[in-house]
Design a protein around this motif. Structure first.
Motif, short mmCIF file in Angstrom:
data_model
loop_
_atom_site.label_atom_id
_atom_site.label_comp_id
_atom_site.label_asym_id
_atom_site.label_seq_id
_atom_site.Cartn_x
_atom_site.Cartn_y
_atom_site.Cartn_z
N ASP A 60 0.84 -1.20 0.00
CA ASP A 60 0.00 0.00 0.00
C ASP A 60 0.87 1.25 0.00
O ASP A 60 1.89 1.31 0.70
CB ASP A 60 -0.88 0.03 1.26
N HIS A 61 0.46 2.24 -0.77
CA HIS A 61 1.20 3.50 -0.83
C HIS A 61 0.32 4.46 -1.59
O HIS A 61 -0.50 4.05 -2.40
CB HIS A 61 2.51 3.31 -1.58
N ILE A 67 2.03 11.78 4.53
CA ILE A 67 0.88 12.40 5.17
C ILE A 67 -0.42 11.59 5.00
O ILE A 67 -1.32 11.70 5.82
CB ILE A 67 0.69 13.86 4.66
N CYS A 68 -0.51 10.76 3.96
CA CYS A 68 -1.79 10.06 3.74
C CYS A 68 -1.95 8.86 4.68
O CYS A 68 -3.07 8.43 4.95
CB CYS A 68 -1.96 9.65 2.28
N GLY A 69 -0.84 8.30 5.14
CA GLY A 69 -0.92 7.19 6.09
C GLY A 69 -1.15 5.85 5.44
O GLY A 69 -1.44 4.86 6.11
N MET A 70 -1.03 5.76 4.13
CA MET A 70 -1.34 4.50 3.45
C MET A 70 -0.17 3.51 3.52
O MET A 70 -0.38 2.32 3.66
CB MET A 70 -1.71 4.79 1.99
N VAL A 120 -2.63 -4.65 4.28
CA VAL A 120 -3.58 -5.09 5.31
C VAL A 120 -4.86 -4.26 5.27
O VAL A 120 -4.90 -3.20 4.67
CB VAL A 120 -2.96 -5.01 6.73
N ARG A 122 -7.31 -1.97 7.15
CA ARG A 122 -7.34 -1.10 8.34
C ARG A 122 -8.69 -0.43 8.53
O ARG A 122 -8.77 0.61 9.19
CB ARG A 122 -6.24 -0.03 8.22
N PHE A 125 -10.10 1.09 11.85
CA PHE A 125 -9.87 2.48 12.27
C PHE A 125 -11.03 3.39 11.85
O PHE A 125 -11.44 4.27 12.60
CB PHE A 125 -8.55 3.01 11.67
N CYS A 164 -2.10 12.90 13.80
CA CYS A 164 -2.14 11.44 13.53
C CYS A 164 -2.59 11.18 12.10
O CYS A 164 -3.55 11.77 11.63
CB CYS A 164 -3.10 10.78 14.51
N ILE A 165 -1.86 10.29 11.41
CA ILE A 165 -2.20 9.99 10.02
C ILE A 165 -2.95 8.67 9.88
O ILE A 165 -3.23 8.22 8.77
CB ILE A 165 -0.95 9.99 9.11
N GLY A 166 -3.26 8.02 11.00
CA GLY A 166 -4.06 6.80 10.93
C GLY A 166 -3.40 5.66 10.18
O GLY A 166 -4.08 4.87 9.52
N CYS A 167 -2.07 5.56 10.26
CA CYS A 167 -1.38 4.54 9.48
C CYS A 167 -1.43 3.18 10.16
O CYS A 167 -1.35 2.15 9.50
CB CYS A 167 0.07 4.94 9.23
#
Lengths: 254, 662
Positions: A60-61, A67-70, A120, A122, A125, A164-167
């Protein structure tokens, strides 16, 4: 800037889908420039694999600016790799040496099932945020923004939590796969601000309940989450969440 | 004359009253009927998330789609510097009219007046809404909101949250969206990509989406379809867009009848980290806000070999301050980009590739922030070290994350040495043509945010993309969609086994199979890279007739090769990023051709569109208002075949002039 290119050996987690069993596979990437990002090294490797008619590695990216948290690689036993305050996409190969062997795995947590290879799921979240990580204000109901002065110190603290970026690195770093740092960042941001006041108690209770329902583990205060967080979200937020949760539990009308 | 097929539906009346009057007279849908109406929202960036949340709050049933693993990852998240609003909190003479004027002028007089005025009118409401959601904007010690300046303006109207304003605004909109998901009013489909739109009796009625986790195709019905899928800067391969940003949703809509507006209007952002090598996968922006405090310069001597800090003040050419004293380093993006290119082309560039200029913070770090902090702390006659130390603290607070990012990528510390920067593709002003209601030429299909063409003309001003995305989503579409849906209240939800859904799904399936079964030798990525190279060289910062004509031929050839020699590994019915990418590159290969055709057709220079044949003596862009004051709206006929429609632009409230930032 160095111009000496490196050879890097990789052991990468390969897993066809959620239901199948995974394994580590060996790869070697030659001509790795120190100026490449870690993900660009994977791009180069994948292009080579496609050229050889082999299957590339799924990862994932997206923004590649941290900044995107991916992006979400577990590198040599650390979420996002060896540097502090950095996501995988901002990790550059100058942090490694010629001939290094690097082990790359997905986030490991029951609440984050593997979709394929390093990817994965996520969405847990998102469900935690949907359970209360907001201020209930419909569009059009707002008063003038400056009618609500917020002291600079408080505003800065709220901003630091909101970064928080939720990664999910916090979950991956935790031996209990706890999501406390993630939940506490959102609870803190809104608990620190007057806008969050009316739903302060219900928010803490619902978000913690949803976190438990998703199968995240308990917090035992080891601090690994904050140490590995690419945005350096402070452990103070967890202390604040505990206070919020306790306060809300005690005053909850039966 | 405006093509009869293009009715912009701009309300009558004086510009300042159009929106207010229209809002009060537009058809409404009563709350009971709203519950029976379904709306599809594609994309969950600022426009999509804000629209989905607001429409669900009103009572509509919403289905929202994003290709990322979570709606919070949409690329609005990466916007750095800020969001404009005509609040006049700084008491510096700002007003709705001034924001409107700056935006139309900044866009080089190629945007629609009425839309831009509405944008300026609702800008203040956006800030109120975001603050109410808990968005932590920067504040001063008294607790009031802070502002900074952006290019093309002389007031401070930009609200910000350090260098991560987009993140904070998107998380606000995302939280509003997730609240509606929790309430059951929005059904969220993440890791889903729209691959076509379904049109029944001339109206958009749904989409075909691919579940990217399972690879399965799925059908979804909606009384209306909102495309909030962002811009198409990735047609250049290297851009500041996210890796996944793509034109597919908008392009499919275009091929089903939505006209494409001003496709050649691309924004090249002046301050990005330069390319470091062939492996480069994307470019990283350094926010325009840095131009508040960073001074741009190159050495006065060609082929300078000294390090930046060793070049004395009198041997530096602050070329923006020299050429544009009134706006200095804060000229609009198109002008700053061209000026950087001009210096580098003339041999004054710096760094290994000589394709970079300096962005230097030392002067303001010491003289602006260091001295202000010193006097605040009552330090008399501070020495240089003290000023640097104090200045650094302020700079860190204002731009800390940007400085860290720069250091991560380049290995150099911008607190110590100037940044090296160069222009890069950043934003696309062009997009699906929409009327005042944001509806495309296909009834029931809307385009919001960067996906539409409407507000920025030929050049967007900094901090206006966030403003437009949220304006469209929070405040415009919730009102204007009533004009259409009020006449749809008798339309029952159409079952997705309707023949139109079956037929479109079949076409999508066949295309995926075709891509998969070419079984050639070259990866989607390699084709994308080659397309990007053509676009950057011939349809980039400077364009000319010869180059554009060549580019069209080269793109057609490349497309042929793509469909003959593409290799897609993996299978269709599984998680397969290679297949996702192949489909997106195939669409870019068609869009690129249209962009070149549009650029060729527009025989003038304006904003970000610079035709070398049309320039003033000093190298400034030379507009041709007599012949080109229109929006190009392209209708798709068949491959390589489009019809041009023109929406003539009329300016009743702004005096047309050559842009002057001197």
């Amino acid at each position: 800037m160095s111009n000496e290119n490196m050879t890097i050996h990789l052991k990468v987690w390969k897993q066809k889908n959620t239901g199948s069993k995974g394994h580590l596979e060996d790869y070697t990437v030659n001509n790795v420039s120190p100026d490449m990002s870690f993900l660009e090294m994977f791009d180069v490797l994948n292009e080579e694999l496609i050229h050889e008619n082999k299957e590339p590695i799924a990862f994932d990216h997206d923004c590649r600016e941290g900044i995107c948290g991916m992006c979400s690689m577990y590198i040599n036993g650390r979420p996002h790799g060896p540097l502090e305050g950095v996501t995988t996409c901002q990790l550059h190969m100058r942090s490694f040496k010629d001939g290094d062997t690097i082990v790359v795995e997905p986030w490991r947590a029951a609440a984050f099932p593997v979709i394929k290879d390093l990817v994965v799921d996520r969405t847990a979240f998102d469900r935690i945020i949907a359970s209360g990580g907001y201020v209930s204000i419909n569009t059009g109901n707002a008063q003038d923004a400056n009618n609500l002065p917020i002291g600079k110190e408080r505003a800065d603290l709220a901003f630091a939590a909101a970064a928080c970026i939720g990664c999910g690195a916090c979950v991956a770093a935790c031996k209990n796969a706890s999501a406390m740092l993630f939940v506490s960042a959102k609870v803190s941001q809104l608990a620190l601000l007057p806008q969050g006041e009316p739903e302060r108690q219900s928010r803490a209770l619902s978000m913690v309940a949803q976190m438990d329902a998703e199968g995240f583990g308990s917090c035992t205060n080891t601090g690994a989450c904050s140490a590995e967080c690419p945005k350096e979200i402070s452990l103070d937020n967890i202390a604040r969440l505990n206070r919020e949760f306790l306060g809300a539990s005690l005053s909850k009308p039966e | 004359m405006t093509s009869s097929k293009l009715d912009a539906k701009v309300p009558q009346g004086p510009i300042g009253e159009k929106w207010t009057k229209y809002k009060s007279t537009i058809s409404l849908v009563n709350p009971a009927n709203k519950r029976n109406l379904e709306i599809i929202v594609v994309g969950t960036g600022l426009a999509g998330a804000s629209a989905a949340a607001s429409l669900a709050e009103m009572g509509y049933q919403v289905k929202a789609f994003c290709f990322q693993d979570s709606p919070r990852r949409a690329h609005s998240i990466a916007a750095q510097g800020g969001i404009n609003a005509a609040k006049n909190y700084q008491n510096d003479g700002d007003s709705v009219y001034r924001l409107f004027y700056d935006t139309v002028k900044g866009g080089d007089y190629r945007s629609r007046e009425a839309n831009v005025h509405r944008l300026a009118e609702v800008s203040a409401n956006i800030i109120d809404q975001c603050v109410a959601q808990g968005v932590p904007f920067a504040r001063d010690y008294g607790g009031m909101l802070k502002n900074r300046s952006f290019g093309g303006t002389q007031v401070k109207r930009t609200f910000y949250a350090a260098g991560q304003t987009g993140q904070q605004l998107l998380l606000g909109a995302y939280s509003a969206l997730e609240r509606q998901v929790g309430l059951g009013a929005v059904k969220m489909y993440s890791r889903h990509e729209m691959l076509d739109v379904v049109i029944i009796d001339g109206k958009a009625r749904g989409i075909i989406a691919r579940n990217l986790t399972t690879g399965k195709l799925e059908r979804y019905f909606g009384h209306a379809v909102l495309l909030c899928s962002g811009g198409y800067g990735n047609v250049f391969y290297l851009s500041t867009n996210a890796m996944g940003s793509n034109v597919t949703a908008a392009w499919k809509a275009h091929k089903r009848g939505a006209y494409f507006g001003n496709p050649c209007f691309t924004q090249i952002h002046p301050t990005c980290i330069p390319v470091s090598g062939d492996h480069q996968s994307k470019l990283t922006l350094m926010s325009e806000s840095l131009r508040n405090d960073g001074r741009i310069w190159v050495p006065k001597k060609k082929d300078e070999t000294r390090a930046a800090n060793d070049i004395p003040e009198e041997e530096r050419d602050y070329y923006l301050e020299r050429r544009y004293p009134a706006f200095g380093n804060l000229v609009p993006r198109d002008i700053a980009s061209r000026a950087a290119k001009e210096r580098c082309d003339a041999g004054y560039g710096v760094g290994l590739t000589k394709q970079a200029v300096y962005l230097d913070f030392r002067f303001n770090l010491i003289n602006k922030y260091g001295r202000a902090e010193a006097s605040r702390l009552n330090i008399e006659n501070p020495d240089l070290d003290t000023l640097v130390r104090l200045g650094k603290e302020v700079v860190k607070e204002e731009y800390g994350n940007l400085f860290d990012m720069y250091k991560q990528i380049t290995g150099e510390d911008p607190y110590e040495v100037p940044m090296k920067i160069y222009p890069a593709v950043h934003y696309t002003m062009g997009g699906l043509w929409v009327d005042y209601n944001l509806m495309t030429t296909v009834p029931g299909m809307y385009a919001l945010g960067e996906a539409n063409f409407s507000d920025h003309g030929a050049n967007r001003l900094g901090a206006s993309a966030l403003m437009q995305g949220l304006s469209d989503g929070y405040f415009v579409i919730p009102i204007t969609i009533g004009a259409y849906l009020s006449s749809e209240i008798r339309t029952k939800a159409i079952p997705t086994d309707h023949e139109a859904f079956v037929a479109v799904e079949k076409q999508v399936k066949e295309r995926l199979e075709t891509l998969k079964n070419i079984k050639g030798t070259q990866s989607p990525e390699s084709f994308h890279k080659r397309l990007g190279h053509i676009m950057w060289e011939k349809c980039g910062m400077a364009r000319n007739e010869k180059g554009l004509t060549e580019a069209i031929g080269e793109i057609r050839e490349l497309r042929k090769e793509f469909w003959k020699d593409l290799r897609v590994t993996g299978d269709i019915d599984e998680f397969n990023p290679e297949l996702d990418k192949a489909g997106r590159v195939a669409d870019f290969l068609e869009l690129g051709e249209l962009m070149c055709i549009d650029a060729l057709e527009r025989r003038e220079s304006c904003g970000g569109h610079f035709r070398e044949e049309y320039q003033e003596d000093g190298g400034e862009a030379k507009r041709d208002d007599e012949n080109f004051m229109f929006v190009s709206a392209w209708e798709y006929n068949k491959e390589s075949d489009w019809t041009l429609h023109k929406e003539v632009l009329e300016y009743e409230n702004i005096k047309i002039a050559q842009r002057n930032y001197k």
